[in-house]
Design an enzyme around this catalytic site. Sequence first.
Site, short mmCIF file in Angstrom:
data_model
loop_
_atom_site.label_atom_id
_atom_site.label_comp_id
_atom_site.label_asym_id
_atom_site.label_seq_id
_atom_site.Cartn_x
_atom_site.Cartn_y
_atom_site.Cartn_z
N LYS A 81 -17.21 -33.03 91.02
CA LYS A 81 -18.71 -33.35 91.08
C LYS A 81 -19.28 -33.90 92.56
CE LYS A 81 -19.69 -34.26 86.48
NZ LYS A 81 -20.46 -35.28 85.40
N ASP A 117 -27.17 -34.56 84.58
CA ASP A 117 -26.66 -35.51 83.93
C ASP A 117 -27.82 -36.72 83.73
OD1 ASP A 117 -24.21 -34.74 83.21
OD2 ASP A 117 -23.18 -35.37 85.30
P1 NAP Z 1 -15.16 -41.28 87.44
O1 NAP Z 1 -16.22 -40.85 88.62
O2 NAP Z 1 -13.77 -40.87 87.58
O3 NAP Z 1 -15.41 -42.85 87.07
C1 NAP Z 1 -14.68 -43.43 86.18
C2 NAP Z 1 -15.33 -45.02 86.14
O4 NAP Z 1 -14.63 -45.58 84.86
C3 NAP Z 1 -14.99 -45.95 87.49
O5 NAP Z 1 -16.10 -46.70 87.39
C4 NAP Z 1 -13.57 -46.58 87.08
O6 NAP Z 1 -13.74 -47.83 87.57
C5 NAP Z 1 -13.91 -46.90 85.47
N1 NAP Z 1 -12.58 -46.92 84.81
C6 NAP Z 1 -11.56 -46.13 84.62
N2 NAP Z 1 -10.53 -46.50 83.96
C7 NAP Z 1 -10.77 -47.92 83.92
C8 NAP Z 1 -10.22 -49.00 83.06
N3 NAP Z 1 -8.83 -49.06 82.54
N4 NAP Z 1 -10.71 -50.16 82.96
C9 NAP Z 1 -11.99 -50.40 83.55
N5 NAP Z 1 -12.60 -49.35 84.30
C10 NAP Z 1 -12.20 -48.22 84.44
O7 NAP Z 1 -15.70 -40.48 85.92
P2 NAP Z 1 -17.15 -40.02 85.65
O8 NAP Z 1 -17.19 -38.58 86.07
O9 NAP Z 1 -18.06 -41.21 86.17
O10 NAP Z 1 -16.97 -40.03 84.12
C11 NAP Z 1 -16.89 -41.15 83.39
C12 NAP Z 1 -16.89 -41.11 81.85
O11 NAP Z 1 -18.13 -40.45 81.61
C13 NAP Z 1 -15.97 -39.96 81.19
O12 NAP Z 1 -15.36 -40.30 80.01
C14 NAP Z 1 -16.85 -38.84 81.00
O13 NAP Z 1 -16.31 -37.93 80.00
C15 NAP Z 1 -17.95 -39.02 80.61
N6 NAP Z 1 -19.16 -38.44 80.99
C16 NAP Z 1 -20.15 -38.13 79.95
C17 NAP Z 1 -20.98 -37.22 80.33
C18 NAP Z 1 -22.19 -37.03 79.03
O14 NAP Z 1 -22.98 -36.15 79.06
N7 NAP Z 1 -22.00 -37.57 77.95
C19 NAP Z 1 -21.71 -36.86 81.45
C20 NAP Z 1 -20.61 -37.24 82.65
C21 NAP Z 1 -19.71 -38.10 82.29
P3 NAP Z 1 -12.96 -47.89 89.02
O15 NAP Z 1 -13.92 -47.71 90.08
O16 NAP Z 1 -12.74 -49.28 89.19
O17 NAP Z 1 -11.74 -47.13 89.26
#
Ligand code: NAP
Length: 279
Positions: A81, A117
Site C-alpha cells: 500500500k 479504506d
Molecule cells: P500493517 O500495516 O502490517 O500493520 C499491522 C499493525 O498490527 C501494526 O500496528 C502492528 O504493530 C500491529 N501488530 C501486528 N502484530 C501484533 C501483535 N502481535 N501484537 C500487537 N500488535 C501487533 O497491516 P494493515 O494493512 O494495517 O492491516 C492490519 C489489519 O487490518 C489486517 O488484519 C488487515 O486484514 C485488516 N484490514 C482490514 C480492512 C477492511 O476493509 N476490513 C482494510 C485494511 C486492512 P507494530 O507497529 O508494533 O508492528
Amino acid sequence: MSRAEQGRLTVVPRPPPDQCGIILHPAGHTRSPAMHNAAFAALGLQAEYRAFDVPPEGLADAIQSMREREIRQLAVSIPHKQTVMAHLDEVEPTAEQIGAVNTITLRENRLVGSNTDWLGAIQALERETTLPGQQAVVLGAGGAARAVVYALCERGAEVLVLNRTVERARDLCQELGAKGFGSPDDLEEIPHSVLVNTTSVGLSSDESPVRATSLRAHSVVMDAVYEPAVTRLLRDATERGATPIGGKWMLVYQAAHQLKLWTGLDAPLDVMASAFDED
Ligand code: NAP
C-alpha cells in the site's frame, strides 16, 4: 435473407472482458474476487476480477503489466500500500495525506492511486453511531490505522492512537493530527466511546489486542480484521455491553467505492455483502 437461411453461422466477435484484480503477498484467501465478481454479474458488466500474488520484488513488473494489459483496476493489499505510490502517474490528494494507496484505476492511460479504506471505515462506523465529537481510540499504527485515523479526524472525532510500537503511534499521531498516543495497555485508563482495532491481532486466531476489562459498555467497537467474521474482540465487546461492527462492513464499503471509481456505478451492497458471507 437472414443468416440462418443462408445456412451459415456468423460468429460475431465479442470484446474480451475487462480485467481487474487485487495484488497481495502472500496470496492467502481473499474475499475480494467473490465480492467484485458478484457485483459485476449483478450490474451486467463484462469483467473478471482475479487475485495476483505479487512479492515485493515483483511490484514494478506487476504495475508495468497492468499498463500493458490495460487492466482497469487493481486493489492493493499488504504489503504494497505504501511502496506502490512511487510507481503511479498520479496519487489523489487524500491518498497522499493518508500515505497509502489501496486502489489503482486506469484513467485515460494514466494509473491513478486512491484510498477507499477511509471511506469504508466511516460508512461502517456510521451504521451504528455518529462520529463528530466522539472520543475514539485506534489500536495499531500500520496502513489500516492511517486510513481509520484520517477518517475519524476528518469526521471531527477526538482520536488517540495506541500501538505496540509506541514510536509508530507517535509518528502517525503527529502526521495525521490525532490528539495523543500510547500503548494498547493504556486502554484500561482511557474513557472512549468508539474503539477501532486495526492491528492484525485476531486475524485467523482467537486472540484480542486488548483485555476484555478495558472495553466499555455503550461504546461502539469495530474490528478491521474480518477473518474470522466475529473476532475475539467483537465477542468480548458484546459481552461487555458494547456494540460490535465486523471488519466485513469496512471491506464491503471500501470495495463499493472502488467499483464506483472505475465504473461510475453505484455498487450493489447487498450482493457484495452476501458474496462475502458465502465465500
Ligand atoms: P500493517 O500495516 O502490517 O500493520 C499491522 C499493525 O498490527 C501494526 O500496528 C502492528 O504493530 C500491529 N501488530 C501486528 N502484530 C501484533 C501483535 N502481535 N501484537 C500487537 N500488535 C501487533 O497491516 P494493515 O494493512 O494495517 O492491516 C492490519 C489489519 O487490518 C489486517 O488484519 C488487515 O486484514 C485488516 N484490514 C482490514 C480492512 C477492511 O476493509 N476490513 C482494510 C485494511 C486492512 P507494530 O507497529 O508494533 O508492528
